[in-house]
Design a protein around this motif. Structure first.
Motif, mmCIF file in Angstrom:
data_model
loop_
_atom_site.group_PDB
_atom_site.id
_atom_site.type_symbol
_atom_site.label_atom_id
_atom_site.label_comp_id
_atom_site.label_asym_id
_atom_site.label_seq_id
_atom_site.Cartn_x
_atom_site.Cartn_y
_atom_site.Cartn_z
ATOM 1 N N GLN A 38 6.092 3.499 0.718
ATOM 2 C CA GLN A 38 5.025 3.214 -0.232
ATOM 3 C C GLN A 38 4.739 4.459 -1.038
ATOM 4 O O GLN A 38 4.755 5.574 -0.499
ATOM 5 N N GLN A 39 4.485 4.245 -2.309
ATOM 6 C CA GLN A 39 4.187 5.401 -3.138
ATOM 7 C C GLN A 39 2.700 5.716 -3.086
ATOM 8 O O GLN A 39 1.868 4.813 -3.114
ATOM 9 N N GLY A 120 12.533 -1.022 0.339
ATOM 10 C CA GLY A 120 12.206 -0.044 -0.679
ATOM 11 C C GLY A 120 13.402 0.432 -1.450
ATOM 12 O O GLY A 120 14.519 -0.014 -1.218
ATOM 13 N N PHE A 121 13.180 1.329 -2.358
ATOM 14 C CA PHE A 121 14.212 1.774 -3.295
ATOM 15 C C PHE A 121 15.235 2.668 -2.647
ATOM 16 O O PHE A 121 15.001 3.306 -1.676
ATOM 17 N N GLU B 220 9.306 -5.337 -1.885
ATOM 18 C CA GLU B 220 10.178 -4.246 -1.461
ATOM 19 C C GLU B 220 9.601 -2.892 -1.843
ATOM 20 O O GLU B 220 9.710 -1.931 -1.090
ATOM 21 N N LEU B 221 9.027 -2.828 -3.034
ATOM 22 C CA LEU B 221 8.523 -1.543 -3.488
ATOM 23 C C LEU B 221 7.148 -1.254 -2.903
ATOM 24 O O LEU B 221 6.662 -0.123 -3.013
ATOM 25 N N GLY B 222 6.537 -2.271 -2.292
ATOM 26 C CA GLY B 222 5.231 -2.060 -1.681
ATOM 27 C C GLY B 222 4.143 -1.791 -2.693
ATOM 28 O O GLY B 222 3.239 -1.004 -2.439
ATOM 29 N N ARG B 238 5.374 4.995 -10.015
ATOM 30 C CA ARG B 238 6.473 5.549 -10.816
ATOM 31 C C ARG B 238 7.792 5.172 -10.181
ATOM 32 O O ARG B 238 8.054 5.503 -9.023
ATOM 33 N N PHE B 239 8.601 4.524 -10.949
ATOM 34 C CA PHE B 239 9.924 4.156 -10.437
ATOM 35 C C PHE B 239 10.977 4.505 -11.470
ATOM 36 O O PHE B 239 10.765 4.339 -12.676
ATOM 37 N N GLN B 243 16.143 3.418 -8.788
ATOM 38 C CA GLN B 243 15.442 2.811 -7.663
ATOM 39 C C GLN B 243 15.317 1.308 -7.847
ATOM 40 O O GLN B 243 15.558 0.536 -6.910
ATOM 41 N N ASN B 246 18.610 -0.300 -7.142
ATOM 42 C CA ASN B 246 18.901 -0.482 -5.718
ATOM 43 C C ASN B 246 18.229 -1.736 -5.175
ATOM 44 O O ASN B 246 18.826 -2.494 -4.413
ATOM 45 N N VAL B 247 16.993 -1.937 -5.572
ATOM 46 C CA VAL B 247 16.266 -3.101 -5.074
ATOM 47 C C VAL B 247 16.915 -4.382 -5.603
ATOM 48 O O VAL B 247 17.072 -5.356 -4.863
#
Lengths: 121, 309
Positions: A38-39, A120-121, B220-222, B238-239, B243, B246-247
Protein backbone atom coordinates in the motif's frame (compact mmCIF):
# COMPACT_ATOMS: atom_id res chain seq x y z
CA UNK A 1 14.54 -27.71 -37.59
CA UNK A 2 11.84 -25.33 -36.54
CA UNK A 3 9.44 -28.23 -36.45
CA UNK A 4 11.38 -30.00 -33.73
CA UNK A 5 11.33 -27.04 -31.40
CA UNK A 6 7.63 -26.59 -31.86
CA UNK A 7 7.10 -30.18 -30.89
CA UNK A 8 9.04 -29.61 -27.71
CA UNK A 9 6.79 -26.68 -26.95
CA UNK A 10 3.81 -28.91 -27.33
CA UNK A 11 5.29 -31.41 -24.94
CA UNK A 12 6.04 -28.90 -22.23
CA UNK A 13 2.42 -27.84 -22.17
CA UNK A 14 0.65 -30.39 -20.08
CA UNK A 15 -3.03 -29.57 -19.81
CA UNK A 16 -3.60 -32.01 -16.98
CA UNK A 17 -0.97 -30.51 -14.73
CA UNK A 18 -2.54 -27.12 -15.14
CA UNK A 19 -5.95 -28.51 -14.47
CA UNK A 20 -4.64 -29.99 -11.24
CA UNK A 21 -3.24 -26.66 -10.25
CA UNK A 22 -6.55 -25.07 -10.98
CA UNK A 23 -8.51 -27.47 -8.84
CA UNK A 24 -5.92 -26.99 -6.13
CA UNK A 25 -6.51 -23.28 -6.31
CA UNK A 26 -10.22 -23.62 -5.88
CA UNK A 27 -9.92 -25.84 -2.83
CA UNK A 28 -7.17 -23.87 -1.15
CA UNK A 29 -8.73 -20.47 -1.57
CA UNK A 30 -9.08 -20.08 2.16
CA UNK A 31 -5.50 -20.94 2.85
CA UNK A 32 -3.92 -18.38 0.61
CA UNK A 33 -1.46 -16.00 2.13
CA UNK A 34 -1.81 -12.59 0.57
CA UNK A 35 1.08 -10.19 0.56
CA UNK A 36 -0.02 -6.71 -0.39
CA UNK A 37 1.54 -3.33 -0.70
CA UNK A 38 0.00 0.00 0.00
CA UNK A 39 1.23 3.44 -0.78
CA UNK A 40 1.52 6.01 1.91
CA UNK A 41 2.60 9.55 1.55
CA UNK A 42 5.64 10.13 -0.58
CA UNK A 43 7.86 7.15 -1.23
CA UNK A 44 6.65 5.35 1.85
CA UNK A 45 4.81 2.08 1.65
CA UNK A 46 3.19 -0.52 3.85
CA UNK A 47 3.40 -4.27 3.43
CA UNK A 48 0.54 -6.33 4.77
CA UNK A 49 0.58 -10.08 5.17
CA UNK A 50 -2.82 -11.66 5.48
CA UNK A 51 -3.68 -15.25 6.13
CA UNK A 52 -0.69 -16.73 7.94
CA UNK A 53 -1.97 -20.01 9.45
CA UNK A 54 -3.08 -19.83 13.05
CA UNK A 55 -0.67 -22.58 14.08
CA UNK A 56 2.13 -20.02 13.99
CA UNK A 57 2.59 -17.46 16.69
CA UNK A 58 2.13 -14.17 14.89
CA UNK A 59 3.79 -12.15 17.61
CA UNK A 60 6.93 -14.20 17.43
CA UNK A 61 6.97 -14.03 13.68
CA UNK A 62 6.67 -10.27 13.82
CA UNK A 63 9.49 -10.04 16.28
CA UNK A 64 11.80 -12.04 14.05
CA UNK A 65 10.78 -10.17 10.93
CA UNK A 66 11.22 -6.77 12.49
CA UNK A 67 14.74 -7.66 13.45
CA UNK A 68 15.61 -9.27 10.15
CA UNK A 69 14.15 -6.66 7.85
CA UNK A 70 15.06 -3.76 10.08
CA UNK A 71 11.63 -2.28 10.02
CA UNK A 72 8.79 -1.61 12.38
CA UNK A 73 5.45 -3.33 12.20
CA UNK A 74 2.31 -4.27 14.03
CA UNK A 75 -0.22 -7.00 14.22
CA UNK A 76 -3.68 -5.88 13.32
CA UNK A 77 -6.18 -7.90 15.24
CA UNK A 78 -9.17 -9.65 13.79
CA UNK A 79 -11.59 -7.03 15.06
CA UNK A 80 -9.56 -4.18 13.68
CA UNK A 81 -9.12 -5.75 10.24
CA UNK A 82 -12.88 -6.28 9.92
CA UNK A 83 -12.95 -10.03 9.84
CA UNK A 84 -9.90 -10.66 7.71
CA UNK A 85 -8.01 -12.40 10.43
CA UNK A 86 -4.80 -11.26 11.99
CA UNK A 87 -2.73 -9.20 9.63
CA UNK A 88 0.93 -8.43 9.96
CA UNK A 89 1.65 -4.93 8.83
CA UNK A 90 5.18 -3.80 8.11
CA UNK A 91 6.60 -0.45 7.20
CA UNK A 92 8.26 -0.39 3.84
CA UNK A 93 8.21 -2.65 0.83
CA UNK A 94 9.21 -6.12 2.03
CA UNK A 95 7.15 -8.26 -0.32
CA UNK A 96 9.95 -10.31 -1.79
CA UNK A 97 11.77 -10.68 1.51
CA UNK A 98 8.68 -11.80 3.36
CA UNK A 99 7.88 -14.29 0.63
CA UNK A 100 11.34 -15.75 0.99
CA UNK A 101 10.93 -15.85 4.73
CA UNK A 102 7.61 -17.69 4.53
CA UNK A 103 9.01 -20.23 2.11
CA UNK A 104 12.35 -20.77 3.80
CA UNK A 105 12.60 -24.14 5.53
CA UNK A 106 15.43 -23.43 7.95
CA UNK A 107 15.03 -19.91 9.21
CA UNK A 108 11.47 -19.33 8.06
CA UNK A 109 8.10 -20.98 8.17
CA UNK A 110 8.68 -23.49 5.37
CA UNK A 111 5.35 -22.94 3.67
CA UNK A 112 4.46 -23.97 0.17
CA UNK A 113 5.19 -21.27 -2.34
CA UNK A 114 1.96 -21.98 -4.19
CA UNK A 115 -0.11 -20.81 -1.25
CA UNK A 116 1.47 -17.37 -1.30
CA UNK A 117 0.12 -14.61 -3.49
CA UNK A 118 1.90 -11.34 -3.97
CA UNK A 119 -0.32 -8.46 -4.98
CA UNK A 120 0.45 -5.00 -6.10
CA UNK A 121 2.72 -3.53 -8.72
CA UNK B 1 -2.09 -40.32 -60.74
CA UNK B 2 -3.38 -37.91 -63.33
CA UNK B 3 -0.59 -35.43 -63.33
CA UNK B 4 -1.08 -32.06 -64.89
CA UNK B 5 1.05 -31.19 -67.88
CA UNK B 6 2.72 -28.65 -65.67
CA UNK B 7 4.00 -31.37 -63.37
CA UNK B 8 5.19 -33.45 -66.25
CA UNK B 9 7.49 -30.82 -67.52
CA UNK B 10 8.97 -30.48 -64.11
CA UNK B 11 9.44 -34.18 -63.93
CA UNK B 12 11.33 -34.26 -67.15
CA UNK B 13 13.35 -31.32 -66.13
CA UNK B 14 14.34 -33.07 -62.94
CA UNK B 15 14.98 -36.47 -64.37
CA UNK B 16 16.89 -35.51 -67.44
CA UNK B 17 18.39 -32.09 -67.54
CA UNK B 18 20.31 -32.17 -64.29
CA UNK B 19 22.36 -35.09 -65.46
CA UNK B 20 23.24 -33.86 -68.88
CA UNK B 21 24.25 -30.21 -68.98
CA UNK B 22 26.51 -28.54 -66.40
CA UNK B 23 24.81 -27.41 -63.24
CA UNK B 24 24.20 -23.82 -64.22
CA UNK B 25 22.55 -24.81 -67.46
CA UNK B 26 20.52 -27.43 -65.70
CA UNK B 27 19.32 -24.94 -63.17
CA UNK B 28 18.36 -22.57 -65.92
CA UNK B 29 16.42 -25.24 -67.69
CA UNK B 30 14.75 -26.29 -64.47
CA UNK B 31 13.55 -22.85 -63.57
CA UNK B 32 12.46 -22.16 -67.11
CA UNK B 33 10.49 -25.32 -67.27
CA UNK B 34 8.75 -24.70 -63.98
CA UNK B 35 7.93 -21.10 -64.67
CA UNK B 36 6.86 -21.35 -68.32
CA UNK B 37 6.13 -24.85 -69.46
CA UNK B 38 4.27 -23.66 -72.52
CA UNK B 39 7.18 -22.21 -74.45
CA UNK B 40 9.53 -25.10 -74.14
CA UNK B 41 11.17 -23.99 -77.36
CA UNK B 42 12.59 -20.98 -75.63
CA UNK B 43 13.60 -23.00 -72.61
CA UNK B 44 15.28 -25.56 -74.75
CA UNK B 45 17.28 -22.90 -76.50
CA UNK B 46 18.84 -21.61 -73.32
CA UNK B 47 20.49 -24.80 -72.11
CA UNK B 48 21.55 -25.67 -75.62
CA UNK B 49 23.37 -22.39 -75.96
CA UNK B 50 24.95 -22.85 -72.57
CA UNK B 51 26.08 -26.38 -73.08
CA UNK B 52 27.64 -25.82 -76.46
CA UNK B 53 31.20 -25.44 -75.15
CA UNK B 54 31.16 -28.87 -73.54
CA UNK B 55 29.28 -30.59 -76.25
CA UNK B 56 31.44 -33.67 -75.93
CA UNK B 57 30.50 -34.18 -72.38
CA UNK B 58 26.88 -33.92 -73.26
CA UNK B 59 26.94 -36.47 -75.97
CA UNK B 60 28.85 -38.95 -73.85
CA UNK B 61 26.36 -38.67 -71.08
CA UNK B 62 23.52 -39.18 -73.39
CA UNK B 63 24.99 -42.30 -74.86
CA UNK B 64 25.32 -43.82 -71.49
CA UNK B 65 21.81 -42.94 -70.73
CA UNK B 66 20.69 -44.59 -73.87
CA UNK B 67 22.44 -47.77 -72.91
CA UNK B 68 20.80 -47.85 -69.56
CA UNK B 69 17.43 -47.50 -71.01
CA UNK B 70 17.99 -50.14 -73.59
CA UNK B 71 19.12 -52.58 -71.03
CA UNK B 72 16.04 -52.07 -69.03
CA UNK B 73 13.20 -51.40 -71.32
CA UNK B 74 14.53 -50.92 -74.80
CA UNK B 75 12.72 -47.70 -75.22
CA UNK B 76 14.47 -46.74 -78.39
CA UNK B 77 12.21 -43.90 -79.23
CA UNK B 78 12.97 -42.02 -76.10
CA UNK B 79 16.67 -42.60 -76.46
CA UNK B 80 16.65 -41.21 -79.94
CA UNK B 81 14.75 -38.25 -78.82
CA UNK B 82 17.34 -37.71 -76.13
CA UNK B 83 20.06 -37.76 -78.74
CA UNK B 84 18.12 -35.26 -80.80
CA UNK B 85 18.42 -32.44 -78.35
CA UNK B 86 17.08 -30.94 -75.15
CA UNK B 87 14.11 -29.46 -76.82
CA UNK B 88 13.02 -32.78 -78.20
CA UNK B 89 13.46 -34.50 -74.86
CA UNK B 90 11.02 -32.27 -73.14
CA UNK B 91 8.35 -32.60 -75.75
CA UNK B 92 8.54 -36.32 -76.28
CA UNK B 93 8.65 -37.08 -72.60
CA UNK B 94 5.64 -34.94 -72.05
CA UNK B 95 3.57 -36.81 -74.53
CA UNK B 96 4.62 -40.20 -73.35
CA UNK B 97 4.02 -39.48 -69.73
CA UNK B 98 0.50 -38.46 -70.42
CA UNK B 99 -0.19 -41.70 -72.19
CA UNK B 100 1.22 -44.18 -69.71
CA UNK B 101 1.88 -42.69 -66.37
CA UNK B 102 1.94 -45.91 -64.38
CA UNK B 103 4.67 -47.49 -66.43
CA UNK B 104 6.63 -44.31 -66.41
CA UNK B 105 6.80 -44.41 -62.68
CA UNK B 106 8.49 -47.77 -62.63
CA UNK B 107 10.82 -46.68 -65.34
CA UNK B 108 11.76 -43.63 -63.41
CA UNK B 109 12.53 -45.68 -60.34
CA UNK B 110 14.58 -48.10 -62.37
CA UNK B 111 16.44 -45.28 -64.00
CA UNK B 112 17.27 -43.92 -60.64
CA UNK B 113 18.56 -47.27 -59.50
CA UNK B 114 20.65 -47.57 -62.60
CA UNK B 115 22.03 -44.15 -61.95
CA UNK B 116 22.98 -45.19 -58.48
CA UNK B 117 24.87 -48.10 -59.88
CA UNK B 118 26.69 -45.95 -62.36
CA UNK B 119 27.60 -43.55 -59.61
CA UNK B 120 30.39 -41.50 -61.08
CA UNK B 121 28.63 -40.34 -64.17
CA UNK B 122 25.38 -39.39 -62.54
CA UNK B 123 26.99 -37.62 -59.63
CA UNK B 124 24.32 -35.01 -59.52
CA UNK B 125 21.35 -37.29 -59.42
CA UNK B 126 22.28 -39.36 -56.35
CA UNK B 127 23.20 -36.19 -54.52
CA UNK B 128 19.82 -34.89 -55.41
CA UNK B 129 18.26 -37.99 -54.00
CA UNK B 130 20.06 -37.68 -50.69
CA UNK B 131 19.40 -33.99 -50.33
CA UNK B 132 15.72 -34.46 -51.10
CA UNK B 133 14.95 -30.91 -51.95
CA UNK B 134 12.09 -29.59 -53.94
CA UNK B 135 9.42 -27.00 -53.67
CA UNK B 136 6.44 -28.45 -51.90
CA UNK B 137 4.12 -25.65 -52.97
CA UNK B 138 4.87 -26.20 -56.61
CA UNK B 139 5.08 -29.94 -56.23
CA UNK B 140 8.58 -30.39 -57.58
CA UNK B 141 11.48 -32.57 -56.48
CA UNK B 142 10.52 -35.08 -53.84
CA UNK B 143 7.07 -33.58 -53.50
CA UNK B 144 5.98 -34.71 -56.93
CA UNK B 145 2.70 -36.47 -57.11
CA UNK B 146 4.07 -39.61 -58.73
CA UNK B 147 7.27 -39.67 -56.74
CA UNK B 148 8.25 -43.14 -55.52
CA UNK B 149 11.27 -42.40 -53.40
CA UNK B 150 10.74 -42.66 -49.70
CA UNK B 151 10.93 -39.22 -48.21
CA UNK B 152 13.09 -38.73 -45.16
CA UNK B 153 11.58 -37.92 -41.80
CA UNK B 154 12.87 -34.37 -41.56
CA UNK B 155 11.40 -33.06 -44.80
CA UNK B 156 8.13 -34.74 -43.99
CA UNK B 157 8.08 -33.16 -40.57
CA UNK B 158 8.82 -29.71 -41.90
CA UNK B 159 6.15 -30.25 -44.53
CA UNK B 160 3.65 -31.14 -41.84
CA UNK B 161 4.33 -27.97 -39.91
CA UNK B 162 4.37 -25.84 -43.02
CA UNK B 163 0.98 -27.20 -44.03
CA UNK B 164 -0.34 -26.83 -40.52
CA UNK B 165 0.67 -23.19 -40.41
CA UNK B 166 -0.66 -22.65 -43.92
CA UNK B 167 -4.07 -24.12 -43.32
CA UNK B 168 -4.63 -22.66 -39.82
CA UNK B 169 -3.12 -19.23 -39.78
CA UNK B 170 -4.83 -18.23 -36.55
CA UNK B 171 -3.68 -21.40 -34.81
CA UNK B 172 -0.08 -20.75 -35.68
CA UNK B 173 -0.28 -17.12 -34.75
CA UNK B 174 -1.67 -17.86 -31.30
CA UNK B 175 1.24 -20.16 -30.63
CA UNK B 176 4.05 -17.90 -31.65
CA UNK B 177 2.77 -14.37 -31.43
CA UNK B 178 2.62 -12.81 -28.02
CA UNK B 179 -0.58 -11.18 -26.94
CA UNK B 180 -0.17 -7.48 -27.32
CA UNK B 181 -2.02 -4.66 -25.75
CA UNK B 182 -1.12 -0.99 -26.04
CA UNK B 183 1.06 0.22 -23.15
CA UNK B 184 -0.88 2.03 -20.47
CA UNK B 185 -0.54 5.79 -20.58
CA UNK B 186 0.03 7.28 -17.18
CA UNK B 187 -0.18 10.94 -16.43
CA UNK B 188 0.22 12.64 -13.11
CA UNK B 189 -2.58 14.75 -11.85
CA UNK B 190 -1.29 17.04 -9.19
CA UNK B 191 0.97 15.35 -6.72
CA UNK B 192 -1.03 12.43 -5.44
CA UNK B 193 -3.14 11.17 -8.28
CA UNK B 194 -2.34 9.23 -11.41
CA UNK B 195 -4.43 9.31 -14.54
CA UNK B 196 -4.64 6.11 -16.49
CA UNK B 197 -5.58 7.54 -19.85
CA UNK B 198 -6.12 4.69 -22.27
CA UNK B 199 -8.05 2.29 -20.06
CA UNK B 200 -11.06 2.04 -22.43
CA UNK B 201 -8.81 1.14 -25.31
CA UNK B 202 -7.08 -1.57 -23.34
CA UNK B 203 -10.36 -2.94 -22.04
CA UNK B 204 -11.72 -3.09 -25.55
CA UNK B 205 -8.63 -4.97 -26.63
CA UNK B 206 -9.03 -7.50 -23.83
CA UNK B 207 -12.82 -7.64 -24.29
CA UNK B 208 -13.45 -6.97 -20.64
CA UNK B 209 -15.73 -4.53 -18.92
CA UNK B 210 -14.08 -1.35 -17.75
CA UNK B 211 -15.53 -1.81 -14.29
CA UNK B 212 -14.00 -5.23 -13.90
CA UNK B 213 -10.56 -4.00 -14.83
CA UNK B 214 -10.84 -0.97 -12.58
CA UNK B 215 -11.97 -3.08 -9.68
CA UNK B 216 -8.98 -5.35 -10.17
CA UNK B 217 -6.59 -2.43 -10.43
CA UNK B 218 -7.88 -0.85 -7.25
CA UNK B 219 -7.80 -4.15 -5.38
CA UNK B 220 -4.26 -4.90 -6.44
CA UNK B 221 -2.87 -1.45 -5.93
CA UNK B 222 -4.68 -1.10 -2.62
CA UNK B 223 -6.08 2.28 -3.46
CA UNK B 224 -9.22 3.86 -4.71
CA UNK B 225 -10.07 6.26 -7.46
CA UNK B 226 -12.68 7.46 -9.84
CA UNK B 227 -13.49 7.58 -13.50
CA UNK B 228 -13.04 10.98 -15.05
CA UNK B 229 -14.61 12.14 -18.27
CA UNK B 230 -13.85 10.33 -21.51
CA UNK B 231 -13.28 7.08 -19.66
CA UNK B 232 -10.02 8.05 -18.04
CA UNK B 233 -9.29 6.48 -14.71
CA UNK B 234 -8.00 8.55 -11.84
CA UNK B 235 -6.06 6.49 -9.32
CA UNK B 236 -5.10 7.81 -5.92
CA UNK B 237 -1.42 7.50 -5.32
CA UNK B 238 1.65 7.79 -7.49
CA UNK B 239 2.08 5.02 -9.97
CA UNK B 240 4.43 4.65 -12.83
CA UNK B 241 3.60 3.16 -16.16
CA UNK B 242 5.66 0.09 -15.40
CA UNK B 243 3.76 -0.64 -12.22
CA UNK B 244 0.40 -0.39 -13.93
CA UNK B 245 1.74 -2.59 -16.68
CA UNK B 246 2.69 -5.29 -14.18
CA UNK B 247 -0.78 -5.28 -12.70
CA UNK B 248 -2.35 -5.45 -16.13
CA UNK B 249 -0.13 -8.38 -16.92
CA UNK B 250 -1.33 -10.31 -13.89
CA UNK B 251 -4.88 -9.39 -14.82
CA UNK B 252 -4.42 -10.83 -18.28
CA UNK B 253 -2.93 -14.02 -16.88
CA UNK B 254 -5.74 -14.44 -14.41
CA UNK B 255 -8.80 -13.17 -16.24
CA UNK B 256 -8.04 -13.10 -19.95
CA UNK B 257 -5.89 -15.95 -21.15
CA UNK B 258 -7.35 -19.43 -21.39
CA UNK B 259 -5.49 -21.75 -19.04
CA UNK B 260 -5.91 -24.69 -21.39
CA UNK B 261 -4.85 -23.31 -24.75
CA UNK B 262 -3.40 -19.96 -23.71
CA UNK B 263 -5.46 -18.11 -26.18
CA UNK B 264 -6.48 -14.59 -25.17
CA UNK B 265 -9.67 -14.97 -27.16
CA UNK B 266 -11.97 -15.51 -24.20
CA UNK B 267 -15.13 -14.14 -22.72
CA UNK B 268 -15.92 -13.37 -19.11
CA UNK B 269 -19.49 -14.00 -18.08
CA UNK B 270 -21.40 -14.19 -14.88
CA UNK B 271 -22.54 -17.70 -14.08
CA UNK B 272 -25.52 -18.92 -12.12
CA UNK B 273 -24.57 -18.01 -8.61
CA UNK B 274 -22.31 -15.02 -8.40
CA UNK B 275 -19.45 -16.92 -9.97
CA UNK B 276 -17.57 -15.59 -12.92
CA UNK B 277 -16.68 -17.93 -15.74
CA UNK B 278 -14.18 -17.58 -18.54
CA UNK B 279 -15.21 -19.23 -21.76
CA UNK B 280 -12.52 -19.73 -24.36
CA UNK B 281 -13.58 -18.97 -27.90
CA UNK B 282 -10.85 -20.97 -29.55
CA UNK B 283 -10.86 -24.22 -27.58
CA UNK B 284 -14.24 -24.01 -25.88
CA UNK B 285 -13.03 -24.66 -22.37
CA UNK B 286 -14.81 -23.03 -19.49
CA UNK B 287 -13.38 -22.34 -16.10
CA UNK B 288 -14.39 -20.37 -13.07
CA UNK B 289 -12.33 -17.45 -11.89
CA UNK B 290 -12.14 -15.94 -8.48
CA UNK B 291 -14.11 -12.84 -7.82
CA UNK B 292 -12.04 -9.76 -7.22
CA UNK B 293 -11.46 -9.39 -3.53
CA UNK B 294 -10.02 -6.29 -2.03
CA UNK B 295 -8.61 -7.98 1.01
CA UNK B 296 -7.24 -6.10 3.93
CA UNK B 297 -6.20 -2.54 3.40
CA UNK B 298 -4.87 -0.47 6.20
CA UNK B 299 -6.20 2.93 6.84
CA UNK B 300 -3.63 5.42 5.77
CA UNK B 301 -3.45 9.09 6.51
CA UNK B 302 -5.79 11.47 8.23
CA UNK B 303 -8.77 9.17 8.31
CA UNK B 304 -7.10 6.88 10.78
CA UNK B 305 -6.55 9.68 13.21
CA UNK B 306 -10.14 10.79 12.83
CA UNK B 307 -11.38 7.26 13.44
CA UNK B 308 -9.50 6.93 16.62
CA UNK B 309 -9.73 10.44 17.92
Amino acid sequence: MSGATEIQNLKSRDPFAEADEDSGQTTQTQEYIHIRIQQRNGRKTLTTVQGIPAKFDHKKILKVIKKEFACNGTIISDTESKGMGEVIQLQGDHRIKIRDFLVDNESGLGLDEKTIKIHGF
Amino acid sequence: MVATPNDDTKDTAMSHTPRTPPLSAALGAFTDASSAPADSAADGAVPAADSNPDGLDLSLMKKKKKKVKKEEDGEAAEGEAAAGGDEAIDLSMKKKKKKKVTKEEDEFAKKLEALKLEGGEGAEAPADENVQDGDMDKGTGIWQHDETRTINYDPLLSRFFALLAQKNPDHASSGTRSYKIPPPQCLREGNKKTIFANLPEICKRMKRADEHVTAYLFAELGTSGSVAGSGQLVIKGRFQQKQIENVLRTYIIEYVTCKTCRSPNTELSKGENRLYFITCNSCGSRRSVQAIKTGFSAQVGKRRKMQQG
